[in-house]
Design a protein around this motif. Structure first.
Motif, short mmCIF file in Angstrom:
data_model
loop_
_atom_site.label_atom_id
_atom_site.label_comp_id
_atom_site.label_asym_id
_atom_site.label_seq_id
_atom_site.Cartn_x
_atom_site.Cartn_y
_atom_site.Cartn_z
N ALA A 1 0.82 -1.21 0.00
CA ALA A 1 0.00 0.00 0.00
C ALA A 1 0.85 1.26 0.00
O ALA A 1 0.42 2.30 -0.46
CB ALA A 1 -0.92 0.00 1.21
N LEU A 2 2.06 1.14 0.56
CA LEU A 2 2.89 2.33 0.69
C LEU A 2 3.98 2.37 -0.37
O LEU A 2 4.83 3.24 -0.35
CB LEU A 2 3.53 2.35 2.07
N ASN A 3 3.96 1.42 -1.26
CA ASN A 3 5.02 1.34 -2.26
C ASN A 3 4.69 2.25 -3.45
O ASN A 3 4.58 1.82 -4.57
CB ASN A 3 5.19 -0.10 -2.72
N VAL A 4 4.54 3.51 -3.15
CA VAL A 4 4.17 4.47 -4.19
C VAL A 4 5.05 5.71 -4.01
O VAL A 4 5.33 6.11 -2.89
CB VAL A 4 2.69 4.87 -4.07
N GLU A 5 5.46 6.28 -5.08
CA GLU A 5 6.22 7.52 -4.97
C GLU A 5 5.29 8.67 -4.66
O GLU A 5 4.13 8.68 -5.03
CB GLU A 5 6.95 7.78 -6.29
N ARG A 6 5.84 9.65 -3.99
CA ARG A 6 5.05 10.80 -3.58
C ARG A 6 3.83 10.38 -2.78
O ARG A 6 2.70 10.82 -3.04
CB ARG A 6 4.63 11.62 -4.80
N LEU A 7 4.10 9.51 -1.88
CA LEU A 7 3.05 9.03 -1.01
C LEU A 7 2.44 10.17 -0.20
O LEU A 7 3.14 11.03 0.30
CB LEU A 7 3.67 8.00 -0.06
N GLU A 8 1.16 10.15 -0.10
CA GLU A 8 0.49 11.15 0.72
C GLU A 8 -0.73 10.52 1.38
O GLU A 8 -1.60 10.00 0.69
CB GLU A 8 0.09 12.35 -0.13
N ILE A 9 -0.76 10.56 2.69
CA ILE A 9 -1.84 9.92 3.43
C ILE A 9 -2.40 10.89 4.45
O ILE A 9 -1.65 11.66 5.05
CB ILE A 9 -1.31 8.66 4.16
N LYS A 10 -3.67 10.83 4.63
CA LYS A 10 -4.29 11.66 5.67
C LYS A 10 -4.16 10.95 7.01
O LYS A 10 -4.63 9.83 7.17
CB LYS A 10 -5.76 11.90 5.34
N LYS A 11 -3.50 11.64 7.93
CA LYS A 11 -3.30 11.08 9.26
C LYS A 11 -3.53 12.16 10.29
O LYS A 11 -3.45 13.35 10.00
CB LYS A 11 -1.86 10.57 9.40
N PHE A 12 -3.76 11.69 11.52
CA PHE A 12 -3.97 12.66 12.58
C PHE A 12 -2.62 13.17 13.08
O PHE A 12 -1.72 12.40 13.40
CB PHE A 12 -4.74 12.03 13.72
N CYS A 13 -2.50 14.48 13.15
CA CYS A 13 -1.28 15.12 13.65
C CYS A 13 -1.55 15.70 15.03
O CYS A 13 -2.47 16.50 15.19
CB CYS A 13 -0.83 16.20 12.68
N LYS A 14 -0.74 15.28 16.00
CA LYS A 14 -0.93 15.78 17.37
C LYS A 14 -0.61 17.27 17.44
O LYS A 14 -1.22 18.02 18.19
CB LYS A 14 -0.01 15.02 18.32
N THR A 15 0.40 17.67 16.67
CA THR A 15 0.82 19.07 16.72
C THR A 15 -0.24 19.99 16.15
O THR A 15 -0.56 21.03 16.71
CB THR A 15 2.13 19.24 15.94
N CYS A 16 -0.82 19.59 15.03
CA CYS A 16 -1.87 20.40 14.40
C CYS A 16 -3.22 20.13 15.05
O CYS A 16 -4.15 20.90 14.87
CB CYS A 16 -1.96 20.07 12.91
N ASN A 17 -3.31 19.02 15.77
CA ASN A 17 -4.57 18.61 16.38
C ASN A 17 -5.66 18.46 15.33
O ASN A 17 -6.80 18.86 15.52
CB ASN A 17 -4.99 19.62 17.45
N ALA A 18 -5.27 17.93 14.19
CA ALA A 18 -6.22 17.75 13.09
C ALA A 18 -5.67 16.72 12.12
O ALA A 18 -4.49 16.37 12.16
CB ALA A 18 -6.43 19.08 12.38
N HIS A 19 -6.54 16.28 11.26
CA HIS A 19 -6.09 15.37 10.21
C HIS A 19 -5.45 16.20 9.10
O HIS A 19 -6.06 17.13 8.59
CB HIS A 19 -7.27 14.56 9.66
#
Ligand code: ZN
Length: 49
Positions: free
Chosen positions: A24-42
């Motif tokens: 699933a991650l074997n892609v160039e320019r990977l970009e995934i929506k994840k939760f960031c603690k610092t931003c306190n947002a996805h």
């Protein structure tokens, strides 16, 4: 071959997630929506070295 990847928030640059590459991650320019603690947002997380 295994490749270690780190996912960093594109908003604040925090390196929040790390994992080893798989199909699933074997892609160039990977970009995934994840939760960031610092931003306190996805936010978009990108692979970094
Ligand atoms: Zn962030």
């Amino acid at each position: 071959m295994r490749k270690k990847i780190i996912l960093a928030c594109t908003d604040c640059g925090s390196r929040n997630y790390s994992s080893e590459s798989n199909k699933a991650l074997n892609v160039e320019r990977l970009e995934i929506k994840k939760f960031c603690k610092t931003c306190n947002a996805h936010t978009a997380h990108k692979e970094t070295k």
